[in-house]
Design an enzyme around this catalytic site. Structure first.
Site, PDB file in Angstrom:
ATOM      1  N   ASN A  10       0.872  -1.172   0.000  1.00  0.00           N
ATOM      2  CA  ASN A  10       0.000   0.000   0.000  1.00  0.00           C
ATOM      3  C   ASN A  10       0.910   1.223   0.000  1.00  0.00           C
ATOM      4  O   ASN A  10       1.465   1.583   1.035  1.00  0.00           O
ATOM      5  CB  ASN A  10      -0.898  -0.025   1.254  1.00  0.00           C
ATOM      6  CG  ASN A  10      -1.737   1.232   1.379  1.00  0.00           C
ATOM      7  OD1 ASN A  10      -1.762   2.067   0.465  1.00  0.00           O
ATOM      8  ND2 ASN A  10      -2.416   1.385   2.501  1.00  0.00           N
ATOM      9  N   TRP A  11       1.034   1.827  -1.150  1.00  0.00           N
ATOM     10  CA  TRP A  11       1.975   2.959  -1.277  1.00  0.00           C
ATOM     11  C   TRP A  11       1.416   4.241  -0.658  1.00  0.00           C
ATOM     12  O   TRP A  11       2.121   5.235  -0.564  1.00  0.00           O
ATOM     13  CB  TRP A  11       2.316   3.199  -2.745  1.00  0.00           C
ATOM     14  CG  TRP A  11       3.122   2.107  -3.379  1.00  0.00           C
ATOM     15  CD1 TRP A  11       3.533   0.932  -2.798  1.00  0.00           C
ATOM     16  CD2 TRP A  11       3.646   2.077  -4.718  1.00  0.00           C
ATOM     17  NE1 TRP A  11       4.267   0.186  -3.691  1.00  0.00           N
ATOM     18  CE2 TRP A  11       4.345   0.874  -4.884  1.00  0.00           C
ATOM     19  CE3 TRP A  11       3.569   2.962  -5.794  1.00  0.00           C
ATOM     20  CZ2 TRP A  11       4.979   0.532  -6.080  1.00  0.00           C
ATOM     21  CZ3 TRP A  11       4.193   2.624  -6.991  1.00  0.00           C
ATOM     22  CH2 TRP A  11       4.897   1.431  -7.131  1.00  0.00           C
ATOM     23  N   LYS A  12       0.149   4.236  -0.303  1.00  0.00           N
ATOM     24  CA  LYS A  12      -0.496   5.424   0.283  1.00  0.00           C
ATOM     25  C   LYS A  12      -0.241   6.643  -0.623  1.00  0.00           C
ATOM     26  O   LYS A  12      -0.162   6.483  -1.831  1.00  0.00           O
ATOM     27  CB  LYS A  12      -0.020   5.633   1.722  1.00  0.00           C
ATOM     28  CG  LYS A  12      -0.185   4.350   2.556  1.00  0.00           C
ATOM     29  CD  LYS A  12       0.020   4.527   4.024  1.00  0.00           C
ATOM     30  CE  LYS A  12      -0.178   3.203   4.733  1.00  0.00           C
ATOM     31  NZ  LYS A  12      -0.092   3.291   6.180  1.00  0.00           N
ATOM     32  N   HIS A 103      -9.405   1.261   4.716  1.00  0.00           N
ATOM     33  CA  HIS A 103      -8.162   1.428   5.470  1.00  0.00           C
ATOM     34  C   HIS A 103      -8.420   2.375   6.648  1.00  0.00           C
ATOM     35  O   HIS A 103      -9.222   3.311   6.529  1.00  0.00           O
ATOM     36  CB  HIS A 103      -7.074   1.990   4.550  1.00  0.00           C
ATOM     37  CG  HIS A 103      -5.722   1.938   5.187  1.00  0.00           C
ATOM     38  ND1 HIS A 103      -5.308   2.871   6.104  1.00  0.00           N
ATOM     39  CD2 HIS A 103      -4.709   1.053   5.057  1.00  0.00           C
ATOM     40  CE1 HIS A 103      -4.079   2.560   6.506  1.00  0.00           C
ATOM     41  NE2 HIS A 103      -3.699   1.457   5.888  1.00  0.00           N
ATOM     42  N   GLU A 105      -6.822   4.755   7.751  1.00  0.00           N
ATOM     43  CA  GLU A 105      -6.598   6.176   7.433  1.00  0.00           C
ATOM     44  C   GLU A 105      -7.823   6.768   6.733  1.00  0.00           C
ATOM     45  O   GLU A 105      -8.162   7.928   6.945  1.00  0.00           O
ATOM     46  CB  GLU A 105      -5.323   6.323   6.583  1.00  0.00           C
ATOM     47  CG  GLU A 105      -4.077   6.065   7.433  1.00  0.00           C
ATOM     48  CD  GLU A 105      -2.908   5.471   6.675  1.00  0.00           C
ATOM     49  OE1 GLU A 105      -2.905   5.479   5.433  1.00  0.00           O
ATOM     50  OE2 GLU A 105      -1.973   4.982   7.354  1.00  0.00           O
ATOM     51  N   GLU A 175      -5.234  -4.787  10.442  1.00  0.00           N
ATOM     52  CA  GLU A 175      -4.228  -3.757  10.676  1.00  0.00           C
ATOM     53  C   GLU A 175      -4.534  -3.035  11.986  1.00  0.00           C
ATOM     54  O   GLU A 175      -5.367  -2.102  12.004  1.00  0.00           O
ATOM     55  CB  GLU A 175      -4.242  -2.739   9.535  1.00  0.00           C
ATOM     56  CG  GLU A 175      -3.962  -3.339   8.174  1.00  0.00           C
ATOM     57  CD  GLU A 175      -3.389  -2.305   7.213  1.00  0.00           C
ATOM     58  OE1 GLU A 175      -2.332  -2.590   6.643  1.00  0.00           O
ATOM     59  OE2 GLU A 175      -3.973  -1.229   7.060  1.00  0.00           O
ATOM     60  N   GLY A 181       2.614   2.423  10.807  1.00  0.00           N
ATOM     61  CA  GLY A 181       3.578   3.514  10.674  1.00  0.00           C
ATOM     62  C   GLY A 181       4.250   3.907  11.979  1.00  0.00           C
ATOM     63  O   GLY A 181       4.886   4.953  12.062  1.00  0.00           O
ATOM     64  N   SER A 221       3.592  -1.969  10.388  1.00  0.00           N
ATOM     65  CA  SER A 221       5.043  -2.026  10.643  1.00  0.00           C
ATOM     66  C   SER A 221       5.649  -3.400  10.340  1.00  0.00           C
ATOM     67  O   SER A 221       6.543  -3.871  11.035  1.00  0.00           O
ATOM     68  CB  SER A 221       5.349  -1.603  12.079  1.00  0.00           C
ATOM     69  OG  SER A 221       4.926  -0.275  12.305  1.00  0.00           O
ATOM     70  N   GLY A 242       2.988  -1.009   4.286  1.00  0.00           N
ATOM     71  CA  GLY A 242       3.051   0.415   3.988  1.00  0.00           C
ATOM     72  C   GLY A 242       4.485   0.820   3.705  1.00  0.00           C
ATOM     73  O   GLY A 242       5.020   0.592   2.618  1.00  0.00           O
ATOM     74  N   GLY A 243       5.119   1.404   4.700  1.00  0.00           N
ATOM     75  CA  GLY A 243       6.458   1.977   4.531  1.00  0.00           C
ATOM     76  C   GLY A 243       7.458   1.058   3.839  1.00  0.00           C
ATOM     77  O   GLY A 243       8.186   1.482   2.931  1.00  0.00           O
TER      78      GLY A 243
HETATM   79  P1  13P Z   1       3.131   0.476   7.675  1.00  0.00           P
HETATM   80  O1  13P Z   1       3.666  -0.795   7.087  1.00  0.00           O
HETATM   81  O2  13P Z   1       3.853   1.700   7.189  1.00  0.00           O
HETATM   82  O3  13P Z   1       3.023   0.391   9.171  1.00  0.00           O
HETATM   83  O4  13P Z   1       1.631   0.652   7.116  1.00  0.00           O
HETATM   84  C1  13P Z   1       0.769  -0.424   7.190  1.00  0.00           C
HETATM   85  C2  13P Z   1      -0.434  -0.077   6.417  1.00  0.00           C
HETATM   86  O5  13P Z   1      -1.200   0.801   6.791  1.00  0.00           O
HETATM   87  C3  13P Z   1      -0.692  -0.820   5.185  1.00  0.00           C
HETATM   88  O6  13P Z   1      -1.965  -0.567   4.695  1.00  0.00           O
END
Ligand code: 13P
Length: 260
Positions: A10-12, A103, A105, A175, A181, A221, A242-243
């Site tokens: 997920n590149w956000k 998600h 977010e 999640e 994050g 994470s 994510g990251g």
């Molecule tokens: P991180 O891997 O950056 O914690 O993000 C997880 C995420 O929200 C994937 O959708």
């Protein structure tokens, strides 16, 4: 029941088109010959075209991070006066096969609800797109020992009225909001416990065979250093990253950690 692991990035709101293309071109050779784990990248809308072109001929799948769903005259509108939005048909047209829905977010910043996610799941299937449905508790909810209740409400709401044959095609991403994050990962046991609970909720909504068929990713994470022990848990069938999905070597290492 053996479920093929599935790791999605997920590149956000990251990556300009040139960065996106570079990342995919670095990723492709790193994943050469890996057939036992499914992989997908979910770029921003603006990078979808570039990434789709870069992925041509590769087994890496393309996902999007949202979809707009509106019902009109008993069907899902695929076009119309909805400034700034994209329909399922448009995503399909852009070579997308997966869509991340609900998600945390989007729930936190854009007011997404389980009922809204439920409608989006239905609109995905109307265009043969597959959803990755995100659920997870906040830290306050975990501290109050409400985790299982919170994810149960989310699962029941997001999957209301979804028939078993479609549910089997869905992926769920657990999640925990406090792990996203933050560098604070759920322990493998904490994650496994919630995944097993989600599967038991699915078994009660559908049946055991359906629950056993649904892949449940962990997200929060997840990195090369902790992926193997998370992915070794019996009910953890992949990751939503994510990251660490923004670096080809890290993302590839997580995918490789899923090879059995
Ligand atoms: P991180 O891997 O950056 O914690 O993000 C997880 C995420 O929200 C994937 O959708």
């Amino acid at each position: 029941m053996s479920r093929k692991p599935f790791v999605a990035g997920n590149w956000k709101m990251n990556m300009l088109r040139s960065d996106a293309e570079k990342l995919v071109n670095e990723l492709k050779p790193l994943l050469e010959g890996i057939d036992s784990v499914d992989a997908a990248v979910c770029p921003t809308f603006t990078a979808l075209g570039k990434v789709a072109d870069a992925l041509a001929g590769s087994k890496i799948m393309l996902g999007a991070q949202n979809i707009h769903t509106v019902e009109k005259d008993g069907a899902f509108a695929q076009n119309g006066a909805y400034t700034g939005e994209l329909s399922a048909e448009m995503l399909k047209d852009a070579c997308v096969s997966w869509v991340i829905l609900g998600h945390s977010e989007r729930r936190q910043y854009f007011g997404e609800t389980d009922a809204g996610v439920n409608a989006k799941v239905k609109s995905c299937f109307a265009q043969s797109l597959k959803p990755i449905v995100c659920v997870g508790e906040t830290l306050a909810e975990r501290d109050l020992e409400q985790t299982n209740a919170v994810v149960e409400v989310q699962i029941r709401g997001c999957f209301a009225g979804i028939p078993a044959d479609q549910a089997k095609e869905c992926v769920i991403a657990y999640e925990p909001v406090w792990a996203i994050g933050t560098g604070r990962t759920a322990t493998p046991q904490q994650a496994q416990d919630v995944h097993a609970h989600i599967r038991s909720v699915l078994a009660s909504m559908y049946d055991k065979a359906t629950a056993d068929a649904i892949r449940i990713q962990y997200g929060g994470s997840m990195k090369p250093g902790n992926a193997a022990e998370l992915l070794a848990q019996p009910d953890i069938d992949g990751g939503l990253i994510g990251g660490a999905s923004l670096k080809a070597e890290d993302f590839a290492a997580i995918i490789k950690a899923g090879v059995k």
